[in-house]
Write a protein that holds these residues in place. Sequence first.
Motif, short mmCIF file in Angstrom:
data_model
loop_
_atom_site.label_atom_id
_atom_site.label_comp_id
_atom_site.label_asym_id
_atom_site.label_seq_id
_atom_site.Cartn_x
_atom_site.Cartn_y
_atom_site.Cartn_z
N ASP A 53 0.81 -1.22 0.00
CA ASP A 53 0.00 0.00 0.00
C ASP A 53 0.84 1.27 0.00
O ASP A 53 0.29 2.37 -0.03
CB ASP A 53 -0.93 0.01 1.22
N THR A 54 2.16 1.12 0.08
CA THR A 54 3.05 2.28 0.07
C THR A 54 4.05 2.10 -1.08
O THR A 54 5.14 1.59 -0.88
CB THR A 54 3.78 2.45 1.42
N ASN A 99 0.36 6.96 2.70
CA ASN A 99 -0.98 7.51 2.80
C ASN A 99 -1.09 8.39 4.03
O ASN A 99 -0.47 8.12 5.05
CB ASN A 99 -2.01 6.39 2.90
N ARG A 108 -8.43 10.60 2.58
CA ARG A 108 -7.12 9.96 2.42
C ARG A 108 -6.44 10.60 1.22
O ARG A 108 -7.07 10.94 0.23
CB ARG A 108 -7.29 8.47 2.16
N HIS A 109 -5.12 10.75 1.32
CA HIS A 109 -4.35 11.27 0.19
C HIS A 109 -2.94 10.72 0.23
O HIS A 109 -2.48 10.22 1.26
CB HIS A 109 -4.34 12.80 0.16
N ALA A 110 -2.26 10.80 -0.90
CA ALA A 110 -0.87 10.37 -0.99
C ALA A 110 0.01 11.30 -0.17
O ALA A 110 -0.23 12.51 -0.09
CB ALA A 110 -0.43 10.38 -2.45
N HIS A 111 1.02 10.70 0.45
CA HIS A 111 2.01 11.47 1.20
C HIS A 111 3.39 10.95 0.80
O HIS A 111 3.65 9.75 0.87
CB HIS A 111 1.81 11.31 2.71
N ALA A 138 -1.43 9.48 -8.21
CA ALA A 138 -2.39 9.86 -7.18
C ALA A 138 -3.75 10.25 -7.79
O ALA A 138 -4.80 9.90 -7.25
CB ALA A 138 -1.83 11.01 -6.34
N ARG A 141 -5.70 7.16 -8.72
CA ARG A 141 -6.30 6.42 -7.62
C ARG A 141 -7.36 7.25 -6.88
O ARG A 141 -7.96 6.79 -5.93
CB ARG A 141 -5.25 5.85 -6.67
N ASP A 143 -7.04 10.48 -5.51
CA ASP A 143 -6.62 11.45 -4.48
C ASP A 143 -6.89 12.87 -4.96
O ASP A 143 -6.78 13.17 -6.14
CB ASP A 143 -5.13 11.30 -4.18
#
Length: 187
Positions: A53-54, A99, A108-111, A138, A141, A143
Motif C-alpha cells: 500500500d506504500t 498515505n 485519504r491522500h498520498a504522502h 495519485a 487512484r 486522491d
Amino acid sequence: MSEQLLPGYLIRRGSTLERSLLVKFMQRTYQERFPQQDFAHLARTVEQYLSQDTPLWWVDVKEAGETRSREQRGETYKTCAPLSPSSPSSPVACLWVGNAIDQVSGDRHAHIFLLYVVPEHRRKGIGKALMQHVEKWAIQRGDKQIGLQVFESNQPALNLYYQLGYQTQSLWMLKELSGYFVGDSHE
C-alpha cells in the motif's frame, strides 16, 4: 516493468523485498542534512511502513542500446547494491509514497515519504519528473491532494515544490526539551 521517465532514465516499480536498498537511500538523504547523526532507526521505519500500500519507485540510468527492460531480460536487481552512479544495478533516484489523512476534510491522500536523487544525477529533471509521475498516480487512484514534509533548510527541494505548485498548509514545530525530565515539577 521499466518505462522511460526522461531521456536516459528508466523508472520501475520497487518491491517490498528492496527494504535494505530503501534504508540506504533514506540514510543518505538524512546524512546529507545531518552528517553527525546516526540513522540506524530508519530500518525500523521502513520495516513498519513499506508495504504493497506504500508504493516505491526506482530510477535507473538507461544503458546505451537498451531496448528491453532488465526484468524482460531475466536480470534481477541487487537489493544491497552500493549507491554508486557507475554501478548499473544501483538506482540513481527513489520515490516512496504512503498515505495520510487530511485532518480538515478527513480524506485519504498520498504522502511522499521519500524523494531522493543521488548528487551526481541532480539538476537533470529527475526530481521534477518523479513528482509529475506521483501526481498522475495519485490522480488515477482518486486522491485530491498530495502531502509531503521538507526541511526548511533544503532550499533546492523547496524551490522544486513551489515551482510545481505546492503550498505550505501548516508548519511542523518542535521544541528541544533537553532540560526537562519525566516527573520533574516546574512550579
